[in-house]
Design a protein around this motif. Sequence first.
Motif, PDB file in Angstrom:
ATOM      1  N   ILE A 118     -11.421 -11.670  85.507  1.00  0.00           N
ATOM      2  CA  ILE A 118     -10.982 -10.592  84.822  1.00  0.00           C
ATOM      3  C   ILE A 118      -9.948 -11.000  83.776  1.00  0.00           C
ATOM      4  O   ILE A 118      -9.038 -11.784  84.217  1.00  0.00           O
ATOM      5  N   ILE A 119      -9.914 -10.729  82.506  1.00  0.00           N
ATOM      6  CA  ILE A 119      -8.948 -11.266  81.460  1.00  0.00           C
ATOM      7  C   ILE A 119      -8.463  -9.774  80.842  1.00  0.00           C
ATOM      8  O   ILE A 119      -9.003  -8.967  80.481  1.00  0.00           O
ATOM      9  N   ILE A 120      -7.319  -9.825  80.888  1.00  0.00           N
ATOM     10  CA  ILE A 120      -6.334  -8.360  80.257  1.00  0.00           C
ATOM     11  C   ILE A 120      -5.464  -9.300  79.240  1.00  0.00           C
ATOM     12  O   ILE A 120      -4.629 -10.377  79.207  1.00  0.00           O
ATOM     13  N   LYS A 121      -5.844  -8.692  77.915  1.00  0.00           N
ATOM     14  CA  LYS A 121      -4.864  -9.117  76.757  1.00  0.00           C
ATOM     15  C   LYS A 121      -4.286  -7.857  76.400  1.00  0.00           C
ATOM     16  O   LYS A 121      -4.723  -6.700  76.197  1.00  0.00           O
ATOM     17  N   TYR A 122      -2.992  -8.089  75.861  1.00  0.00           N
ATOM     18  CA  TYR A 122      -2.275  -7.158  75.287  1.00  0.00           C
ATOM     19  C   TYR A 122      -1.655  -7.808  73.922  1.00  0.00           C
ATOM     20  O   TYR A 122      -1.144  -8.597  73.976  1.00  0.00           O
ATOM     21  N   ARG A 123      -1.656  -7.002  73.033  1.00  0.00           N
ATOM     22  CA  ARG A 123      -1.072  -7.232  71.749  1.00  0.00           C
ATOM     23  C   ARG A 123      -0.334  -6.265  71.371  1.00  0.00           C
ATOM     24  O   ARG A 123      -0.449  -4.893  71.392  1.00  0.00           O
ATOM     25  N   VAL A 124       1.126  -6.414  71.247  1.00  0.00           N
ATOM     26  CA  VAL A 124       2.036  -5.532  71.231  1.00  0.00           C
ATOM     27  C   VAL A 124       2.515  -5.770  69.674  1.00  0.00           C
ATOM     28  O   VAL A 124       3.102  -6.864  69.328  1.00  0.00           O
ATOM     29  N   LYS A 125       2.900  -4.857  69.156  1.00  0.00           N
ATOM     30  CA  LYS A 125       3.463  -4.838  67.593  1.00  0.00           C
ATOM     31  C   LYS A 125       4.318  -3.566  67.381  1.00  0.00           C
ATOM     32  O   LYS A 125       3.738  -2.294  67.698  1.00  0.00           O
ATOM     33  N   GLY A 126       5.265  -3.865  66.764  1.00  0.00           N
ATOM     34  CA  GLY A 126       6.239  -2.590  66.377  1.00  0.00           C
ATOM     35  C   GLY A 126       7.737  -3.261  66.055  1.00  0.00           C
ATOM     36  O   GLY A 126       7.789  -4.622  65.715  1.00  0.00           O
ATOM     37  N   PRO A 127       8.542  -2.332  65.617  1.00  0.00           N
ATOM     38  CA  PRO A 127       9.978  -2.832  65.383  1.00  0.00           C
ATOM     39  C   PRO A 127      10.637  -3.573  66.368  1.00  0.00           C
ATOM     40  O   PRO A 127      11.596  -4.298  66.037  1.00  0.00           O
ATOM     41  N   ALA A 128      10.483  -3.517  67.593  1.00  0.00           N
ATOM     42  CA  ALA A 128      11.195  -3.911  68.688  1.00  0.00           C
ATOM     43  C   ALA A 128      10.495  -5.036  69.350  1.00  0.00           C
ATOM     44  O   ALA A 128      11.111  -5.873  69.915  1.00  0.00           O
ATOM     45  N   LYS A 129       9.167  -5.027  69.219  1.00  0.00           N
ATOM     46  CA  LYS A 129       8.245  -6.113  69.887  1.00  0.00           C
ATOM     47  C   LYS A 129       7.317  -6.642  68.921  1.00  0.00           C
ATOM     48  O   LYS A 129       6.545  -5.982  68.217  1.00  0.00           O
ATOM     49  N   ASP A 130       6.622  -7.806  69.155  1.00  0.00           N
ATOM     50  CA  ASP A 130       5.773  -8.712  68.569  1.00  0.00           C
ATOM     51  C   ASP A 130       5.302  -9.889  69.142  1.00  0.00           C
ATOM     52  O   ASP A 130       5.728 -10.902  69.019  1.00  0.00           O
ATOM     53  N   TYR A 131       4.179  -9.666  70.121  1.00  0.00           N
ATOM     54  CA  TYR A 131       3.831 -10.602  71.124  1.00  0.00           C
ATOM     55  C   TYR A 131       2.417 -10.181  71.271  1.00  0.00           C
ATOM     56  O   TYR A 131       1.903  -9.251  71.215  1.00  0.00           O
ATOM     57  N   GLU A 132       1.699 -11.293  71.937  1.00  0.00           N
ATOM     58  CA  GLU A 132       0.485 -11.228  72.681  1.00  0.00           C
ATOM     59  C   GLU A 132       0.465 -11.965  73.903  1.00  0.00           C
ATOM     60  O   GLU A 132       1.188 -12.897  73.977  1.00  0.00           O
ATOM     61  N   LEU A 162       3.632  -0.182  69.579  1.00  0.00           N
ATOM     62  CA  LEU A 162       2.066   0.064  69.903  1.00  0.00           C
ATOM     63  C   LEU A 162       1.563  -1.159  70.845  1.00  0.00           C
ATOM     64  O   LEU A 162       1.353  -2.425  70.370  1.00  0.00           O
ATOM     65  N   TYR A 163       1.032  -0.944  71.939  1.00  0.00           N
ATOM     66  CA  TYR A 163       0.743  -1.912  72.976  1.00  0.00           C
ATOM     67  C   TYR A 163      -1.140  -1.531  72.830  1.00  0.00           C
ATOM     68  O   TYR A 163      -1.623  -0.824  73.260  1.00  0.00           O
ATOM     69  N   SER A 164      -1.759  -2.416  72.560  1.00  0.00           N
ATOM     70  CA  SER A 164      -3.227  -2.629  72.196  1.00  0.00           C
ATOM     71  C   SER A 164      -3.901  -3.536  73.351  1.00  0.00           C
ATOM     72  O   SER A 164      -3.546  -4.562  73.499  1.00  0.00           O
ATOM     73  N   ALA A 165      -4.466  -2.695  74.486  1.00  0.00           N
ATOM     74  CA  ALA A 165      -4.870  -3.380  75.598  1.00  0.00           C
ATOM     75  C   ALA A 165      -6.371  -3.488  75.449  1.00  0.00           C
ATOM     76  O   ALA A 165      -7.151  -2.753  75.077  1.00  0.00           O
ATOM     77  N   THR A 166      -6.865  -5.044  75.906  1.00  0.00           N
ATOM     78  CA  THR A 166      -8.235  -5.249  76.141  1.00  0.00           C
ATOM     79  C   THR A 166      -8.604  -5.661  77.623  1.00  0.00           C
ATOM     80  O   THR A 166      -7.882  -6.736  78.119  1.00  0.00           O
TER      81      THR A 166
END
Length: 111
Positions: free
Chosen positions: A82-96, A65-69
């Motif tokens: 402009i500030i773009i943040k991605y929080r990525v979480k799941g079985p294959a990825k885990d980063y911000e 899941l990619y959660s974007a702000t």
Amino acid sequence: FSPTQKFDVFREYEYEVKDDALEIYFVEGGKRAHMFLSLKFVPTVEEEGGQWVKATSDHLCIKDLYSATFRVKLNGLSASEIIIKYRVKGPAKDYESTTILLPAAGQRAVS
């Protein structure tokens, strides 16, 4: 990977304003592919010395899941930051990741 490691990445996107949303599409092989995010910006309280608008959206990539702000600091009708943040979480990825876009020195704000 270490938390402080830096490396170059590349991904091409196509942006389209549609009704009251900013739609972001993946570009693959030079052509528009499927939609990545659909953002509807809303004003936020005045903060950090200016007026900001903000939008959030999620994108499920298989099971990650990619959660974007997206936050945009306005200077009249122009964007001064402009500030773009991605929080990525799941079985294959885990980063911000955070990307900050500013006008180049001596340049006007983005409009």
